[in-house]
Scaffold this motif. Structure first.
Motif, PDB file in Angstrom:
ATOM      1  N   CYS A 140       1.591   1.856   2.404  1.00 46.90           N
ATOM      2  CA  CYS A 140       1.800   2.748   3.562  1.00 46.90           C
ATOM      3  C   CYS A 140       3.246   2.769   4.035  1.00 46.90           C
ATOM      4  O   CYS A 140       3.550   3.402   5.051  1.00 46.90           O
TER       5      CYS A 140
ATOM      6  N   CYS B 208      -0.961  -6.402   4.842  1.00 51.95           N
ATOM      7  CA  CYS B 208      -0.154  -5.439   5.601  1.00 51.95           C
ATOM      8  C   CYS B 208      -0.779  -5.261   6.983  1.00 51.95           C
ATOM      9  O   CYS B 208      -1.945  -4.899   7.085  1.00 51.95           O
TER      10      CYS B 208
ATOM     11  N   HIS C 221       4.947   0.559   5.485  1.00 54.69           N
ATOM     12  CA  HIS C 221       5.211  -0.220   6.701  1.00 54.69           C
ATOM     13  C   HIS C 221       6.291  -1.268   6.397  1.00 54.69           C
ATOM     14  O   HIS C 221       6.253  -1.922   5.362  1.00 54.69           O
TER      15      HIS C 221
ATOM     16  N   CYS D 228       5.600  -2.331   2.666  1.00 54.41           N
ATOM     17  CA  CYS D 228       4.261  -2.181   2.091  1.00 54.41           C
ATOM     18  C   CYS D 228       4.275  -1.102   1.008  1.00 54.41           C
ATOM     19  O   CYS D 228       4.774   0.005   1.234  1.00 54.41           O
TER      20      CYS D 228
ATOM     21  N   GLU E 162      -0.413  -2.995   9.021  1.00 55.03           N
ATOM     22  CA  GLU E 162      -0.623  -1.587   9.365  1.00 55.03           C
ATOM     23  C   GLU E 162      -1.852  -1.017   8.651  1.00 55.03           C
ATOM     24  O   GLU E 162      -2.706  -0.428   9.280  1.00 55.03           O
ATOM     25  N   CYS E 163      -1.931  -1.222   7.326  1.00 56.34           N
ATOM     26  CA  CYS E 163      -3.021  -0.588   6.575  1.00 56.34           C
ATOM     27  C   CYS E 163      -4.007  -1.603   6.001  1.00 56.34           C
ATOM     28  O   CYS E 163      -5.044  -1.219   5.458  1.00 56.34           O
TER      29      CYS E 163
END
Ligand SMILES: [Zn+2]
Length: 309
Positions: A51, A29, A53, A48, A31-32
């Motif tokens: 999170c 991911c 995303h 995701c 983002e995280c």
């Protein structure tokens, strides 16, 4: 060439590469940083699980999730002239095309299809960011015109999913010409009194934002999608000022009146069906995912989609 490049570096690389996870099974991911197993990720519509995303999703996977029973017919797109400028940067344009076709399994950066969504007939077009950054060339222009013409011929609404880095520089001015062409295509829909709904996905930038992606009767975006003409880095460098938090993201645009809705990918089908039935003057959808206005009771799509195998 010396012994470092010929001998030491390959040895070091082989030591490290063995520890890498196979790319085709796991996605990280952005983002995280959570490692997401491909099957789990696909079942969650490429959102995701940690999170929320929204990762990129292929047009085919998106259509499979949106159309009733995942059934749709592709709309044929007229083939444009290949490589009109004989363009070459580090690679020849036809070679780049071949590589993108091989990587995505698609012919070009946009897929057009017709079918029913919540028993509402609709034409859909989706841009593929994984195909050369979803760049808008002559084919994408042709695809939008084909989608609009099909929608007018069948008297159906058009739903378009945008995702693009902008115009396709390998086609030079011909790619920029797609801005007025697609604007005329959208105008055809408006003249025919048919709704045109745009779903902006991450990222939608450049000439795409400056044409068909911002001309919808209703503008929806996926959460946290970057939507802009010039990107935040360019603006920051030009005006030499720090930009506010979340600048040019979907939620920011919604707050500032540029969008109508920001909708989670998993809620999108329900929302689109609701909107299409409302603007099409059809009976409102029954609560839940699949409206069933007809005499046949519809099976719960949640259950059907949860077990694709
Ligand atoms: Zn995540």
């Amino acid at each position: 060439m010396n012994w470092i490049t010929n001998y030491v570096r390959p040895r070091i690389n082989s030591l490290f590469s063995r520890r890498e996870v196979p790319e085709n099974l796991w996605t990280k991911c952005p983002e995280c940083g959570t490692m997401l197993f491909h099957r789990e990720l696909a079942e969650n519509l490429n959102v995701c699980t940690n999170c929320d995303h929204h990762l990129a999703i292929s047009p085919r996977a998106r259509f499979a999730a949106l159309f009733d029973g995942g059934v749709f017919n592709e709309v044929k797109v007229p083939e444009p002239v290949a490589d009109p400028l004989q363009f070459r940067d580090q690679k020849k344009y036809p070679d780049r095309m071949k590589a993108a076709q091989k990587a995505t399994g698609e012919k070009e950066a946009m897929l057009v299809a017709e079918g029913e969504m919540g028993r509402t007939p609709v034409v859909m077009a989706a841009q593929d960011f994984s195909f050369m950054g979803g760049s808008m060339g002559m084919y994408v222009g042709n695809a939008i015109i084909a989608a609009a013409e099909r929608a007018v011929a069948l008297r159906r609404p058009l739903v378009l999913f945008s995702a693009a880095g902008g115009a396709r520089m390998q086609e030079g001015i011909l790619s920029l010409m797609q801005m007025p062409r697609t604007t005329v295509a959208v105008e055809m829909l408006k003249e025919a009194g048919l709704p045109y709904i745009v779903v902006l996905t991450h990222p939608t930038t450049g000439g795409v934002t400056a044409s068909y992606a911002m001309l919808g009767d209703i503008q929806i975006a996926e959460p946290n999608a970057l939507i802009c003409f010039a990107g935040p880095r360019v603006i920051e460098q030009t005006i030499r000022e720090k930009l506010p938090e979340g600048f040019q993201r979907a939620e920011y645009l919604l707050e500032h009146g540029m969008l109508d809705r920001v909708t989670h990918r998993k809620k999108l089908r329900e929302e689109l069906v609701g909107i299409l039935r409302m603007v099409g003057n059809l009976p409102a959808p029954v609560a839940g995912d699949l409206p069933a206005p007809g005499p046949i009771p519809a099976p719960a799509p949640e259950a059907a989609e949860a077990n694709p195998a």
